[in-house]
Design a protein around this motif. Structure first.
Motif, PDB file in Angstrom:
ATOM      1  N   SER A  18       4.672   0.859   2.144  1.00  0.00           N
ATOM      2  CA  SER A  18       4.609   1.926   1.265  1.00  0.00           C
ATOM      3  C   SER A  18       3.333   2.036   0.148  1.00  0.00           C
ATOM      4  CB  SER A  18       5.971   1.782   0.107  1.00  0.00           C
ATOM      5  OG  SER A  18       7.038   1.885   1.137  1.00  0.00           O
ATOM      6  N   ALA A  19       3.014   3.161  -0.377  1.00  0.00           N
ATOM      7  CA  ALA A  19       2.006   3.080  -1.261  1.00  0.00           C
ATOM      8  C   ALA A  19       2.363   2.169  -2.387  1.00  0.00           C
ATOM      9  CB  ALA A  19       1.617   4.320  -1.909  1.00  0.00           C
ATOM     10  N   CYS A  20       1.023   1.983  -2.979  1.00  0.00           N
ATOM     11  CA  CYS A  20       1.125   0.737  -4.303  1.00  0.00           C
ATOM     12  C   CYS A  20       1.669   1.818  -5.625  1.00  0.00           C
ATOM     13  CB  CYS A  20      -0.072   0.338  -4.479  1.00  0.00           C
ATOM     14  SG  CYS A  20      -0.556  -1.014  -3.129  1.00  0.00           S
ATOM     15  N   ALA A  21       2.529   2.230  -5.492  1.00  0.00           N
ATOM     16  CA  ALA A  21       3.138   2.712  -6.483  1.00  0.00           C
ATOM     17  C   ALA A  21       4.892   3.087  -6.421  1.00  0.00           C
ATOM     18  CB  ALA A  21       2.663   4.426  -6.698  1.00  0.00           C
ATOM     19  N   ALA A  22       5.425   3.324  -7.622  1.00  0.00           N
ATOM     20  CA  ALA A  22       6.744   3.487  -7.761  1.00  0.00           C
ATOM     21  C   ALA A  22       7.058   5.013  -8.217  1.00  0.00           C
ATOM     22  CB  ALA A  22       7.345   2.502  -8.635  1.00  0.00           C
ATOM     23  N   PRO A  23       8.317   5.445  -7.851  1.00  0.00           N
ATOM     24  CA  PRO A  23       8.274   6.909  -8.328  1.00  0.00           C
ATOM     25  C   PRO A  23       8.103   7.097  -9.873  1.00  0.00           C
ATOM     26  CG  PRO A  23      10.028   5.988  -6.853  1.00  0.00           C
ATOM     27  CD  PRO A  23       9.275   4.975  -7.236  1.00  0.00           C
ATOM     28  N   ALA A  24       7.527   8.032 -10.315  1.00  0.00           N
ATOM     29  CA  ALA A  24       7.471   8.295 -11.417  1.00  0.00           C
ATOM     30  C   ALA A  24       8.827   8.326 -12.446  1.00  0.00           C
ATOM     31  CB  ALA A  24       6.836   9.696 -11.945  1.00  0.00           C
ATOM     32  N   ASP A 131       1.294  -1.984 -14.476  1.00  0.00           N
ATOM     33  CA  ASP A 131       1.464  -0.476 -14.647  1.00  0.00           C
ATOM     34  C   ASP A 131       0.126   0.351 -14.616  1.00  0.00           C
ATOM     35  OD1 ASP A 131       4.352  -0.921 -15.054  1.00  0.00           O
ATOM     36  OD2 ASP A 131       4.136  -1.152 -17.217  1.00  0.00           O
ATOM     37  N   ASN A 132       0.170   1.577 -14.433  1.00  0.00           N
ATOM     38  CA  ASN A 132      -0.773   2.506 -14.649  1.00  0.00           C
ATOM     39  C   ASN A 132      -2.178   2.283 -14.254  1.00  0.00           C
ATOM     40  OD1 ASN A 132       0.668   4.002 -16.589  1.00  0.00           O
ATOM     41  ND2 ASN A 132       0.597   2.493 -18.014  1.00  0.00           N
ATOM     42  N   THR A 133      -2.479   1.704 -13.090  1.00  0.00           N
ATOM     43  CA  THR A 133      -3.528   1.237 -12.351  1.00  0.00           C
ATOM     44  C   THR A 133      -3.964   2.424 -11.626  1.00  0.00           C
ATOM     45  OG1 THR A 133      -2.555   0.553 -10.301  1.00  0.00           O
ATOM     46  CG2 THR A 133      -2.751  -1.137 -11.899  1.00  0.00           C
ATOM     47  N   TRP A 134      -3.302   3.694 -11.579  1.00  0.00           N
ATOM     48  CA  TRP A 134      -3.840   4.922 -11.375  1.00  0.00           C
ATOM     49  C   TRP A 134      -2.947   5.949 -11.637  1.00  0.00           C
ATOM     50  CZ3 TRP A 134      -2.264   7.698  -6.470  1.00  0.00           C
ATOM     51  CH2 TRP A 134      -1.041   7.088  -6.042  1.00  0.00           C
ATOM     52  N   ASP A 135      -3.210   7.372 -11.658  1.00  0.00           N
ATOM     53  CA  ASP A 135      -2.472   8.303 -12.194  1.00  0.00           C
ATOM     54  C   ASP A 135      -1.734   8.689 -10.941  1.00  0.00           C
ATOM     55  OD1 ASP A 135      -1.429  10.389 -13.389  1.00  0.00           O
ATOM     56  OD2 ASP A 135      -3.196  11.864 -13.382  1.00  0.00           O
ATOM     57  N   TYR A 136      -0.538   8.101 -10.823  1.00  0.00           N
ATOM     58  CA  TYR A 136       0.130   8.420  -9.642  1.00  0.00           C
ATOM     59  C   TYR A 136       0.854   9.712  -9.632  1.00  0.00           C
ATOM     60  CZ  TYR A 136       4.491   8.098  -6.644  1.00  0.00           C
ATOM     61  OH  TYR A 136       5.488   8.339  -5.637  1.00  0.00           O
ATOM     62  N   ASN A 137       1.302  10.149 -10.717  1.00  0.00           N
ATOM     63  CA  ASN A 137       1.954  11.546 -10.695  1.00  0.00           C
ATOM     64  C   ASN A 137       1.153  12.683 -11.062  1.00  0.00           C
ATOM     65  OD1 ASN A 137       1.533  11.291 -13.640  1.00  0.00           O
ATOM     66  ND2 ASN A 137       3.374  10.831 -13.861  1.00  0.00           N
ATOM     67  N   GLY A 138      -0.225  12.616 -11.181  1.00  0.00           N
ATOM     68  CA  GLY A 138      -1.304  13.248 -11.307  1.00  0.00           C
ATOM     69  C   GLY A 138      -1.140  14.066 -12.499  1.00  0.00           C
ATOM     70  N   ASP A 139      -0.482  13.704 -13.688  1.00  0.00           N
ATOM     71  CA  ASP A 139      -0.525  14.577 -14.682  1.00  0.00           C
ATOM     72  C   ASP A 139      -1.522  14.285 -15.935  1.00  0.00           C
ATOM     73  OD1 ASP A 139       0.299  12.267 -15.868  1.00  0.00           O
ATOM     74  OD2 ASP A 139       2.399  12.830 -16.567  1.00  0.00           O
ATOM     75  N   GLY A 140      -2.437  13.436 -15.469  1.00  0.00           N
ATOM     76  CA  GLY A 140      -3.734  12.864 -16.447  1.00  0.00           C
ATOM     77  C   GLY A 140      -2.989  11.998 -17.594  1.00  0.00           C
ATOM     78  N   LEU A 141      -2.132  11.591 -17.575  1.00  0.00           N
ATOM     79  CA  LEU A 141      -1.494  10.814 -18.777  1.00  0.00           C
ATOM     80  C   LEU A 141      -1.408   9.319 -18.174  1.00  0.00           C
ATOM     81  CD1 LEU A 141       1.320  13.175 -20.254  1.00  0.00           C
ATOM     82  CD2 LEU A 141      -0.985  13.046 -20.883  1.00  0.00           C
ATOM     83  N   VAL A 142      -1.189   8.549 -18.983  1.00  0.00           N
ATOM     84  CA  VAL A 142      -1.041   7.302 -18.648  1.00  0.00           C
ATOM     85  C   VAL A 142       0.518   6.811 -18.906  1.00  0.00           C
ATOM     86  CG1 VAL A 142      -1.729   4.882 -19.550  1.00  0.00           C
ATOM     87  CG2 VAL A 142      -3.500   6.266 -19.745  1.00  0.00           C
ATOM     88  N   ASN A 143       1.155   7.032 -17.869  1.00  0.00           N
ATOM     89  CA  ASN A 143       2.415   7.044 -17.800  1.00  0.00           C
ATOM     90  C   ASN A 143       3.227   6.939 -16.551  1.00  0.00           C
ATOM     91  OD1 ASN A 143       1.929   9.731 -16.560  1.00  0.00           O
ATOM     92  ND2 ASN A 143       3.443  10.636 -17.928  1.00  0.00           N
ATOM     93  N   ASP A 144       2.275   5.699 -15.914  1.00  0.00           N
ATOM     94  CA  ASP A 144       2.892   5.611 -14.334  1.00  0.00           C
ATOM     95  C   ASP A 144       3.236   4.066 -14.174  1.00  0.00           C
ATOM     96  OD1 ASP A 144       1.774   8.294 -13.107  1.00  0.00           O
ATOM     97  OD2 ASP A 144       0.249   7.364 -14.337  1.00  0.00           O
ATOM     98  N   PRO A 145       4.520   3.827 -14.227  1.00  0.00           N
ATOM     99  CA  PRO A 145       4.872   2.506 -14.113  1.00  0.00           C
ATOM    100  C   PRO A 145       4.752   1.913 -12.667  1.00  0.00           C
ATOM    101  CG  PRO A 145       6.899   3.942 -14.230  1.00  0.00           C
ATOM    102  CD  PRO A 145       5.517   4.773 -14.563  1.00  0.00           C
ATOM    103  N   LEU A 146       4.568   0.465 -12.841  1.00  0.00           N
ATOM    104  CA  LEU A 146       4.699  -0.177 -11.541  1.00  0.00           C
ATOM    105  C   LEU A 146       3.849   0.465 -10.571  1.00  0.00           C
ATOM    106  CD1 LEU A 146       8.646  -1.158 -11.413  1.00  0.00           C
ATOM    107  CD2 LEU A 146       6.683  -2.670 -12.201  1.00  0.00           C
ATOM    108  N   THR A 147       2.569   0.442 -10.738  1.00  0.00           N
ATOM    109  CA  THR A 147       1.815   0.959  -9.529  1.00  0.00           C
ATOM    110  C   THR A 147       0.889  -0.200  -8.670  1.00  0.00           C
ATOM    111  OG1 THR A 147       0.021   1.226 -11.393  1.00  0.00           O
ATOM    112  CG2 THR A 147       1.271   3.046 -10.868  1.00  0.00           C
ATOM    113  N   HIS A 148       0.991  -1.336  -9.146  1.00  0.00           N
ATOM    114  CA  HIS A 148       0.435  -2.329  -8.356  1.00  0.00           C
ATOM    115  C   HIS A 148       0.960  -3.828  -8.535  1.00  0.00           C
ATOM    116  CE1 HIS A 148      -3.345  -3.289  -6.212  1.00  0.00           C
ATOM    117  NE2 HIS A 148      -3.247  -4.508  -6.690  1.00  0.00           N
ATOM    118  N   VAL A 149       0.946  -4.674  -7.355  1.00  0.00           N
ATOM    119  CA  VAL A 149       1.520  -6.111  -7.370  1.00  0.00           C
ATOM    120  C   VAL A 149       0.284  -6.830  -6.793  1.00  0.00           C
ATOM    121  CG1 VAL A 149       2.529  -5.496  -5.344  1.00  0.00           C
ATOM    122  CG2 VAL A 149       3.450  -7.193  -6.648  1.00  0.00           C
ATOM    123  N   GLY A 150       0.556  -8.215  -7.122  1.00  0.00           N
ATOM    124  CA  GLY A 150      -0.435  -9.245  -6.573  1.00  0.00           C
ATOM    125  C   GLY A 150       0.314 -10.333  -6.478  1.00  0.00           C
TER     126      GLY A 150
END
Length: 232
Positions: A18-24, A131-150
């Protein structure tokens, strides 16, 4: 695990990635502030050490092969594959509604089979979420939780976390210091926090880019000893 550096065992050939993002829809969590007493470490057990060695063997890989088949992995897939090689599926039981994927599945798995925390003790083999490592939901805001893991490789003497993940097309080492989350390098040149979020022309002045600024949580998976069955 010998021979794992650029190949996976047959078990992983059919693994769904799956992609490195969780649902918005998972919503926002509290913003990161400096954690002055983090981080320190303790000696990991032999199974955690083996998991870390598997991750280390993959550093530099841009693709992973299994029986001659090249498989490209995202951050969640790489993390899952490393643990799968040791009999633990980090996607298992991660979603009750079928909505979460990738990082969200792993995060939810840790809720059930481990501990989510913010230090101050961090072990090699722990997971680190962002969180917020990229604009997952494409709305231009910093509101994208759980977008990366290592996966944490080690904790340096100054509290800097060294972790392994796939970020920009390859599996590499990155650094994060949550005591000084807004500092990239110190005056004497020591690297504290890598850049993880790419700059975009729409970014606001307060957009976070460094690993310490994007940090969400650590996750410790309960790993049974080799003599005990793994309770997945």
């Amino acid at each position: 695990m010998p021979g794992f550096s650029h190949s996976l065992c047959t078990l992983l050939v059919g693994a769904a990635l799956s992609a490195c993002a969780a649902p918005a829809s998972q919503g926002l969590r509290q913003a990161v502030t400096p954690i002055s007493d983090c981080c320190r470490t303790t000696q990991p057990d032999s199974r955690k050490q083996a998991i870390v060695q598997t991750a280390v063997n993959l550093v530099g890989a841009r693709t992973i092969e299994s029986q001659g088949r090249r498989i490209s992995y995202d951050c969640a897939g790489v993390t899952r594959a490393i643990y799968l090689a040791h009999g633990i599926d980090l996607f298992e039981g991660g979603s009750g509604d079928g909505m979460a994927n990738g990082v969200g599945l792993i995060y939810n798995h840790l809720r059930k089979h481990g501990q989510l925390h913010r230090g101050p003790v961090v072990q090699a083999g722990d997971l680190v979420f962002f969180d917020n490592t990229w604009d997952y939901n494409g709305d231009g805001l910093v509101n994208d939780p759980l977008t990366h893991v290592g996966i944490v490789e080690r904790v340096e003497s100054n509290g800097t976390i060294v972790f392994i993940s796939r970020v920009a097309g390859a599996i590499e080492r990155y650094r994060m210091n949550v005591a000084y989350p807004h500092i990239h390098r110190t005056a004497d040149g020591r690297l504290l926090n890598d850049y993880m979020r790419r700059k975009h022309w729409r970014d606001g002045e307060q957009t976070p880019y460094l690993t310490g600024e994007l940090f969400a949580a650590f996750g410790t998976r309960v790993v049974e000893s080799a003599s005990s069955p793994d309770r997945r």
